[in-house]
Design an enzyme around this catalytic site. Structure first.
Site, PDB file in Angstrom:
ATOM      1  CE  LYS A  75      -2.523   6.053   2.984  1.00 58.08           C
ATOM      2  NZ  LYS A  75      -2.582   5.830   1.523  1.00 58.08           N
ATOM      3  CB  SER A 150      -2.302   2.017   0.789  1.00 56.95           C
ATOM      4  OG  SER A 150      -2.238   3.352   0.307  1.00 56.95           O
ATOM      5  CB  SER A 174      -3.986   4.126  -2.242  1.00 55.80           C
ATOM      6  OG  SER A 174      -3.060   3.123  -2.544  1.00 55.80           O
TER       7      SER A 174
END
Length: 476
Positions: A75, A150, A174
Site C-alpha cells: 500500500k 482505504s 480499511s
C-alpha cells in the site's frame, strides 16, 4: 496459470523446483499489464526491480523463507526506500523516502518480490477507493463498482490476480471492508502486533498494518513474517506469536457471539443478511454454538470512532504545510497564505472534511466531545472483554452493503458512514479481526463476514477462518 495459485501452492512448486521465480513474477507482471489499466490497483509498478530480484533468486537457488520468491504489493502509505510513497495525494505525489518501513524491511529480509505500490484513498481517509488523487480503484468483480477503502488497491490487486498477497493498513475497516467488497481474505491484527514505523498514518491510536490474500492459510503465512516486536515503534508488543499453531484444529464445541443490536439494523441489505445468516449454518455444521447476545455499547462506536480519528488526523496532518517536504504552492505573499494555499491545493475533499471536523473537536472543549468519545471507547472495550470470557469469536457482516456503484447517490450525507458500523468497534478496541467472503449477492458481488477475537488471539481467527473456508470453498 501460476498467478492463479495460492501462496501455499507456489511454495510447494518453488521448493520442488517445478517453477522458477521469474516464471511466477512474469505471470503477475503480465496480469498487471493486461488488466490494471481498467482496475487501477497500482500507482507505481516496479517491473525492472521485480525481474532483477527474481533472476537473483533463481541464480541463488536456495529459499530462505516461505515468502522467498513470492510476488507482493505494498500500500502506498508504507515507506519504501528510493521508491515513491505518495499516499495517493497531490501533497506527496513526488515524495521518495530515504528509509523503509519496518514491515517492508521484514518482507525484504524474507526475499519476497516487490511488484509495486498500491492505490488507496488519499492518506488512508475514505471507504470506497474513489478518493485517490491519481485514479479511482475499481472492483475486479464489476468495474462499475468500488473496491472499498482505504486499502482499495491492496484488495483489488489480490482479487484480480495481480499480486499473490498485499499489505494494507486499517484504521476503521480499511483492510476488512475492501477485502469483503473484493472477495478476498484480510487480517487486521491486534494493535501493536505489526510495527507502524515508516507507515504514514493519520490516526495513530487506531492504525495497524495487515496482509490481504486469497486464502486463510496464505494470510497466516504472511502475518507470521511481518509481525513481532520493533524497538522503533513504542506501541510494538513483545509476545511469542505462532499464527499457524491451531489452524487445522476443528471447531467442535466452540462458541460464537452474534450481536443482537447489529442484526436488528435496517441498513443491512437483504442479500448481505442472507449470506450472513448462511454463515451461521456453516459454523453450526462445523460443531459451533452460535448465540445471539446483547452489546448495547455498539451504538456509540461510530460516533466515538469519527471523533477520535478526526481529531488525531487534524493533528497528524498538520505537518503538511509546504515548509519541510511535500507540495508547496507556487504563489504566496506571506506565511499564512503559503499554509492556506498549499493545504488547499494539496489535500482532497475527504481529507479536508476530516481535518475540519477534527479541528472543531480539538477547539470546542466546553462540550467535551472527545472526552465522551474516549469514555465510550473504554465502555466498548470492557464489553468485548466480558464477552470474550465466554465466546471465542464475535461474528458480524463486514459491511451492511455490497460494493456500491460509482456515482450511486446516497439518500443523505451520513449514509456512507454507516458502511463502517461493523468495523469501527474493532479499531477502537484494538482487537484482531479477519474478513473473509461467504457468497455473492444477486448481482454477483462478494459478501463478506468479520470474525473478531480477544487481543493477541489471531491464531483462533485463523482456526475458525480455515475451517469455514474448507467447508464453503474459495470464492470464485
Amino acid at each position: 496459470m501460476p498467478n492463479r495459485l495460492s501462496i501455499s501452492e507456489c511454495i510447494k512448486l518453488l521448493d520442488n523446483r517445478e517453477i522458477k521465480v521469474t516464471e511466477l513474477v512474469n505471470a503477475y507482471l503480465r496480469e498487471i499489464e493486461n488488466r490494471d489499466e481498467e482496475i487501477n490497483a497500482f500507482i507505481t509498478v516496479t517491473k525492472d526491480e521485480a525481474l532483477e530480484k527474481a533472476e537473483e533468486l533463481d541464480r541463488k537457488g536456495k529459499r530462505i523463507s516461505p515468502l522467498s520468491g513470492i510476488p507482493g504489493g505494498i500500500k502506498d502509505n508504507i515507506c519504501t526506500k528510493n521508491i515513491n510513497t505518495t499516499c495517493a495525494s497531490k501533497m506527496l505525489k513526488d515524495f521518495v523516502p530515504k528509509y523503509s518501513a519496518t514491515v517492508y524491511e521484514r518482507l525484504l529480509d524474507n526475499d519476497f518480490v516487490m511488484l509495486g505500490k498500491l492505490n488507496m484513498d488519499e492518506f488512508a481517509i475514505g471507504g470506497g477507493g474513489e478518493y485517490s488523487y491519481f485514479k479511482p480503484v475499481k472492483n475486479p468483480y464489476n468495474i462499475s463498482h468500488m473496491a472499498g477503502g482505504s486499502s482499495s488497491g491492496s484488495a483489488a490487486s489480490v482479487a484480480a490476480f495481480e499480486c499473490a498477497f498485499s499489505l494494507g493498513t486499517d484504521t476503521g475497516g480499511s483492510i476488512l471492508k475492501p477485502s469483503s467488497y473484493c472477495g478476498v481474505v484480510g487480517m487486521k491484527p491486534t494493535f501493536g502486533t505489526v510495527s507502524r514505523y515508516g507507515v504514514v498514518g493519520f490516526a495513530p491510536s487506531l492504525e495497524q498494518t495487515g496482509p490481504i490474500t486469497r486464502t486463510v492459510l496464505d494470510n497466516a503465512i504472511v502475518l507470521s513474517k511481518i509481525a513481532g516486536h520493533d524497538e522503533k515503534d513504542p506501541c510494538s508488543i513483545k509476545r511469542d506469536l505462532d499464527f499457524l499453531q491451531d489452524i487445522d484444529k476443528g471447531l467442535k464445541g466452540l462458541k460464537i457471539a452474534v450481536p443482537k443490536e447489529l442484526m436488528d439494523m435496517d441498513v443491512i441489505q437483504r442479500d448481505v443478511r442472507k449470506c450472513y445468516e448462511k454463515s451461521f449454518e456453516i459454523f453450526k455444521e462445523l460443531g459451533c454454538q452460535v448465540d445471539v447476545v446483547s452489546m448495547p455499547s455498539l451504538q456509540y462506536s461510530l460516533s466515538a470512532y469519527y471523533a477520535i480519528s478526526s481529531s488525531e488526523s487534524a493533528s497528524t496532518l498538520a505537518r503538511y504545510d509546504g515548509i519541510r517536504y511535500g507540495h508547496r504552492t507556487k504563489e504566496y505573499s506571506n506565511i499564512e497564505e503559503l499554509y492556506e494555499k498549499t493545504r488547499g491545493e494539496g489535500f482532497g475533499i475527504d481529507v479536508k472534511k476530516r481535518i475540519l471536523f477534527g479541528t472543531f473537536l480539538l477547539v470546542e472543549k466546553e462540550k467535551n466531545y472527545l472526552d465522551k468519545a474516549r469514555k465510550a471507547r473504554t465502555i466498548l472495550m470492557n464489553e468485548y472483554e466480558r464477552l470474550f470470557k465466554e465466546y471465542s469469536i464475535v461474528l458480524t457482516p463486514a459491511s451492511p452493503i455490497t460494493a456500491p456503484a460509482f456515482g450511486e447517490k446516497q439518500s443523505n450525507a451520513l449514509e456512507k458512514y454507516y458502511e463502517d458500523i461493523f468495523t469501527t468497534p474493532i479499531n477502537l478496541c484494538g482487537i484482531p479481526a479477519l474478513s473473509m467472503p461467504v457468497c455473492k449477492d444477486s448481482n454477483g458481488l462478494p459478501v463478506g463476514i468479520i470474525l473478531s477475537a480477544r487481543h493477541y488471539d489471531e491464531k483462533t481467527l485463523y482456526r475458525f477462518g480455515h475451517a469455514f473456508e474448507a467447508a464453503r470453498g474459495i470464492l470464485k
